[in-house]
Enzyme design. Structure first.
Site, PDB file in Angstrom:
ATOM      1  N   SER A   1       8.902 104.685  36.057  1.00  0.00           N
ATOM      2  CA  SER A   1       9.131 105.901  36.830  1.00  0.00           C
ATOM      3  C   SER A   1       8.079 106.959  36.440  1.00  0.00           C
ATOM      4  CB  SER A   1      10.561 106.373  36.566  1.00  0.00           C
ATOM      5  OG  SER A   1      10.997 107.245  37.555  1.00  0.00           O
TER       6      SER A   1
ATOM      7  N   ASP B   1      13.565  99.714  45.681  1.00  0.00           N
ATOM      8  CA  ASP B   1      13.461 101.023  45.037  1.00  0.00           C
ATOM      9  C   ASP B   1      12.778 102.019  45.970  1.00  0.00           C
ATOM     10  OD1 ASP B   1      13.134 103.152  43.327  1.00  0.00           O
ATOM     11  OD2 ASP B   1      11.482 102.222  42.207  1.00  0.00           O
TER      12      ASP B   1
ATOM     13  N   HIS C   1      14.811 100.044  40.835  1.00  0.00           N
ATOM     14  CA  HIS C   1      13.922 100.889  40.023  1.00  0.00           C
ATOM     15  C   HIS C   1      13.622 100.226  38.670  1.00  0.00           C
ATOM     16  CE1 HIS C   1      11.892 104.665  39.639  1.00  0.00           C
ATOM     17  NE2 HIS C   1      12.651 105.154  38.684  1.00  0.00           N
TER      18      HIS C   1
END
Ligand code: NAG
Ligand code: NAG
Ligand code: NAG
Ligand code: NAG
Ligand code: NAG
Length: 485
Positions: free
Chosen positions: A177, A425, A450
Site C-alpha cells: 500500500s 483490490d 490488497h
C-alpha cells in the site's frame, strides 16, 4: 428499466443532497485498524530497537532529534552475507504491519535474511515531538514521505555500520500500500543502499494526471460483480432508496443499521452515503479467500458474503434492510458490536489523523465515480478538496508534487522493482499493472485483494497468489545471486 431507476435515484440524490462537500467527493481515509491485534505466530520473534534521527533531514536550523522505532529479527539470518529484508513502514504502528506481513517471515529462512521493520515517523511510537507531534502544523511540518525515507536510509546505513556482518548484506525493501509506494521510491531515491524493491499493491500512479480518477470505484464494482450483478444493481438502487427517506423517515436508517448516533440531518444522510462508499471500498480491499482479521474480523470472501444478502431484486425499505444486514456482517462478524459506529470506516486514531494530514499535503489522490452503475456520482474537484484541507488541517495540498518528485509515469530509468497487484483490490487501478522493462516487473494476481501476497501462507491461498510469491522470490534471487540461481 435499470437505467430509468438509476436516473431516478441520481435525480433524487441531486435534488435532496446538493450541499454537502462530503457527498461530492471522498477523501481517502487510511483503513488500518489498530484496535485489531494479530499476534505473530509463536515460532517468530523480534526485538524492538530505537534509533536517534534528525527531525529535519533537509534543513539546518532545526537540530532536534527523535527516537525512531524499528523491529529486528535475526532468527534466520546468515551474518556472513545473508540479505536484509527491510519493511518500509506505512501509516500506522509498525508492530501491526510486522505481524501482518507473514510473507517476509515465511521467506526469511530460505534467504537466510535479516528482517527489519522500520516505523514511519509520526506513527506508532515514532513521534518526533512525542504527544505534541500533532499539536499544530509547526509540529507536523516534518511529516512527509521524503523525511520518512531519509529516516529509512539513515537506518539502513546505521545497521550496516553497526551490526556485525551487515556491512556486506544487500538490502531489499518491501512494503504494501503506501508502504509499497515508499518501498518502490526507496529504490528510485537510494539505489546505492537498496538493491531492489517489492512494492505490493502500491498505487504509485493514483495521483493527478497519472491514472483516471474513476479507476478505484470501477474496480470496487468489478469486485462486487464477483458476488453477483444483482448485488451491484441492488447497491445502485439503494442510494436513491436511502435518500428518499429524507426528511421524515431518517429514523428508519438509524434503527435498521443500529447506528450509535442517530441520522437526523441532511448532512448525516450524506455522511452515511459517503461512509457506505468507503465501506464498500474497504470490503473489496480485504476480499481475501480465507477468514482473516485485517481491517475487520471477516469470513472468507467477504464480498460474496455481503452479496448473499442482496441476491434477489429488492426495493425500498427491504433493500435498505438487506444492505444493513450485509454491513453488519462486515462490522459485527464476531457479534461484539453493540451498535454500528459511522466514524469507524476510518480508524479515528492518531494514524488516521496523520494520513488525513498527508492526504492534504502531498498525497492528493484524485477519486471520482462517474462511470459505474454501483455508485452515485462522486466528483473530483481539486479546489473544493483543497478548501476542505485548508479548513480541516490549515494546509493547502500540492496537487502535482508527487508526480514530479517520484518521476510520474516515466520511471523506466529505474530498475529492480516488482510491482504486484491483486485485481480485486481497488488500489490496483492506480498501480503498475504491466511490466515496464525486464527489471521493472508487474505481477497481477487475479484473485488477490490488497497485498494478499504479503500475507503469510495459508491453506486457503489460491494458485495465483502462490505463483506470485514464487515469482517474487525468483526475481529477488536473481538480484542477489545472478541469473539461474
Ligand atoms: C504483534 O505480535 C506480538 C507477538 O505475538 C504481540 O505481542 C503484539 O501485541 C502484536 N502487535 C500487534 C500490533 O498486533
Ligand atoms: C505548537 O505546539 C507546540 C507544542 O504544544 C507549542 O510549543 C508551540 O508554541 C505551538 N506553535 C504554534 C505556532 O502554535
Ligand atoms: C451483533 O451481533 C450480536 C450477536 O448476534 C447481536 O446481539 C448484536 O445486536 C449485533 N449488533 C448490532 C449492532 O447489530
Ligand atoms: C465511534 O468511534 C469513534 C472513533 O473510533 C470513537 O471515538 C467513539 O467513541 C465511538 N462511538 C461509540 C458510541 O462507540
Ligand atoms: C469523470 O470525471 C472526471 C473529472 O471529475 C473527468 O475527467 C472524466 O472525463 C469523467 N469521465 C466521464 C466518463 O464522464
Amino acid at each position: 428499466m435499470v437505467d430509468a431507476l438509476k436516473l431516478l435515484a441520481l435525480f433524487l440524490a441531486l435534488v435532496y443532497l446538493p450541499s454537502s462537500d462530503a457527498f461530492r467527493y471522498r477523501k481517502f481515509r487510511s483503513p488500518y485498524n489498530p484496535k485489531l491485534r494479530n499476534a505473530l505466530p509463536s515460532e517468530f520473534s523480534y526485538k524492538t530497537m530505537y534509533m536517534t534521527q534528525n527531525v529535519d533531514h533537509f534543513g539546518f536550523d532545526n537540530t532536534q532529534t527523535y527516537q525512531q522505532r524499528y523491529l529486528v529479527s535475526n532468527q534466520f539470518w546468515n551474518d556472513d552475507g545473508g540479505p536484509i529484508f527491510f519493511y518500509t513502514g506505512n501509516e500506522g504502528d509498525i508492530a501491526w504491519f510486522c505481524n501482518n506481513t507473514g510473507f517476509m517471515w515465511d521467506t526469511a529462512p530460505e534467504f537466510k535474511a535479516l528482517l527489519v521493520f522500520a516505523e514511519h515517523r509520526y506513527y506508532g511510537e515514532s513521534l518526533p515531538y512525542g504527544k505534541d507531534s500533532y499539536a499544530n502544523n509547526t509540529m507536523l511540518n516534518y511529516l512527509t514521505a521524503e523525511q520518512a525515507m531519509a529516516d529509512f536510509a539513515e537506518l539502513i546505513k546505521f545497521i550496516k555500520q553497526t551490526v556485525p556482518g551487515a556491512a556486506k548484506s544487500q538490502v531489499i525493501t518491501m512494503g504494501g500500500s503506501y508502504g509499497g509506494m515508499l518501498s518502490a521510491w526507496m529504490r528510485l531515491k537510494y539505489p546505492n543502499l537498496v538493491l531492489g524493491s517489492l512494492a505490493a499493491s502500491a498505487p504509485i500512479w493514483q495521483f493527478e494526471g497519472l491514472a483516471p480518477c474513476g479507476s478505484f470505484y470501477e474496480v470496487v464494482q468489478r469486485t462486487f460483480q464477483t458476488g453477483s450483478q444483482q448485488c451491484v444493481d441492488n447497491i445502485a438502487y439503494s442510494w436513491g432508496a436511502m435518500t428518499s427517506l429524507w426528511p421524515v423517515e431518517l429514523d428508519f436508517l438509524t434503527k435498521t443499521f443500529d447506528f450509535c448516533k442517530p441520522i437526523e440531518s441532511k448532512d448525516d444522510l450524506s455522511n452515511l452515503l459517503d461512509w457506505l462508499a468507503g465501506v464498500y471500498g474497504n470490503m473489496a480491499m480485504v476480499d481475501y479467500p480465507y477468514p482473516a482479521s485485517f481491517l475487520e474480523p471477516l469470513p472468507a470472501w467477504p464480498v460474496k458474503e455481503f452479496c448473499k444478502h442482496l441476491s434477489e431484486p429488492l426495493k425500498d425499505k427491504a433493500l435498505i434492510a438487506a444492505v444493513a444486514e450485509g454491513v453488519k456482517m462486515y462490522f459485527n462478524y464476531t457479534g461484539q458490536a453493540s451498535c454500528i459506529n459511522m466514524s469507524e470506516e476510518a480508524t479515528g486514531n492518531l494514524g488516521d489523523q496523520g494520513w488525513g494530514y498527508q492526504a492534504c499535503t502531498e498525497m492528493v489522490m484524485p477519486m471520482c465515480s462517474n462511470n459505474t452503475n454501483m455508485f452515485y456520482n462522486i466528483d473530483w474537484d481539486f479546489s473544493s478538496y483543497a478548501a476542505t484541507c485548508k479548513y480541516e488541517h490549515g494546509v493547502m495540498p500540492r496537487e502535482n508534487w508527487i508526480s514530479l518528485n517520484y518521476w510520474g509515469k516515466d520511471i523506466k530509468a529505474a530498475s529492480n522493482i516488482i510491482f504486484s497487484n491483486g485485481l480485486l483490490d481497488p488500489w490496483s487501478g492506480g498501480g503498475v499493472l504491466e511490466s515496464l522493462s525486464p527489471s521493472l516487473v508487474a505481477i497481477q494476481i487475479p484473485s488477490g485483494a490488497h497485498h494478499l501476497d504479503l500475507r503469510g501462507k495459508n491453506p486457503g491461498d489460491p494458485a495465483d497468489v502462490i505463483a506470485a510469491r514464487q515469482q517474487e522470490k525468483n526475481i529477488m534471487k536473481n538480484w542477489l545471486y545472478g541469473p539461474g540461481r
